[in-house]
Design a protein around this motif. Sequence first.
Motif, PDB file in Angstrom:
ATOM      1  N   GLY A  26     -65.387  44.946   7.466  1.00 10.12           N
ATOM      2  CA  GLY A  26     -66.748  44.463   7.608  1.00 10.12           C
ATOM      3  C   GLY A  26     -67.279  44.626   9.018  1.00 10.12           C
ATOM      4  O   GLY A  26     -66.673  45.290   9.866  1.00 10.12           O
ATOM      5  N   SER A  27     -68.424  44.022   9.281  1.00 14.36           N
ATOM      6  CA  SER A  27     -69.056  44.023  10.603  1.00 14.36           C
ATOM      7  C   SER A  27     -69.365  42.578  10.976  1.00 14.36           C
ATOM      8  O   SER A  27     -70.142  41.906  10.278  1.00 14.36           O
ATOM      9  N   HIS A  28     -68.779  42.107  12.050  1.00 18.70           N
ATOM     10  CA  HIS A  28     -68.875  40.691  12.402  1.00 18.70           C
ATOM     11  C   HIS A  28     -68.915  40.511  13.914  1.00 18.70           C
ATOM     12  O   HIS A  28     -68.579  41.419  14.676  1.00 18.70           O
ATOM     13  N   THR A  29     -69.288  39.299  14.322  1.00 20.67           N
ATOM     14  CA  THR A  29     -69.164  38.901  15.722  1.00 20.67           C
ATOM     15  C   THR A  29     -68.344  37.622  15.792  1.00 20.67           C
ATOM     16  O   THR A  29     -68.201  36.898  14.802  1.00 20.67           O
ATOM     17  N   THR A  30     -67.817  37.342  16.959  1.00 21.37           N
ATOM     18  CA  THR A  30     -67.306  36.011  17.291  1.00 21.37           C
ATOM     19  C   THR A  30     -68.132  35.542  18.479  1.00 21.37           C
ATOM     20  O   THR A  30     -68.106  36.157  19.547  1.00 21.37           O
ATOM     21  N   THR A  31     -68.887  34.489  18.268  1.00 25.00           N
ATOM     22  CA  THR A  31     -69.923  34.076  19.217  1.00 25.00           C
ATOM     23  C   THR A  31     -69.869  32.568  19.404  1.00 25.00           C
ATOM     24  O   THR A  31     -69.963  31.813  18.425  1.00 25.00           O
TER      25      THR A  31
END
Length: 242
Positions: free
Chosen positions: A99-104
């Motif tokens: 998938g495509s994700h961020t950790t923010t």
Amino acid sequence: MSYPQLTRRKLLEGTAGLAVAGLAGCSAPSGSAQQQAGGDDHPGHGQEEPGHDTVSEPAASREVVVNTARSEGSTEYHFDPHVTWVEVGGTVTWRLESGSHTTTAYHPDNDQPRLVPEGAAAWDSGTMSEEGETFEHTFETPGVYHYLCTPHESLGMIATVIVGDPHLEDQRALQTMPENKSEEVQGKLEELNTIVRDIMSDDQHEEETHSDDGHGHDEATHTETDQHAEETDAHHDEETHT
């Protein structure tokens, strides 16, 4: 909404117990908007899966798996595990599985409400899209940190890092519920807060039990023995004097 008893040595291995609460899967089933915000249908979460770790004690480093899992009628977005515990100065590495994700971080520097300790540095991975891509952050300030995946926050892709052995009553993440977030997001944050409180409560209970079974018990026994000996000596001296 009820939760199974959580201990610091075993935080619902496989996170099956949290599937009912909608947290474990961070799922967005196809269908209505209400279902997309977090349904109860989470196929496959009764089994152990890679990355569904246990929370035992703080470590110098931890890995969190980030992925998108698709099955018939369901798409699930994961930070896995949902609660991670590191030492002060410890590092968390997020590894993208799919998938495509961020950790923010929930931090004003990321245009988010502060749900991390005062003075703590922000982090934001940006979008990770390549399988195996990693991002890491070192935590220098003890406390409780909530973070999110920017494109999937509304679908419940939110998780937590505990750093060190923080005093929970001082933690902004546990004491503040952002007003500008949806009910779904607030619900996920409250679920994470419940897990953190249970983990730390059990940790404190184990320490107190160890103290009572060890030095505390010996000290009490020793004090009672000394007092009995003093009373016996005093009685003997009185009889001798008489």
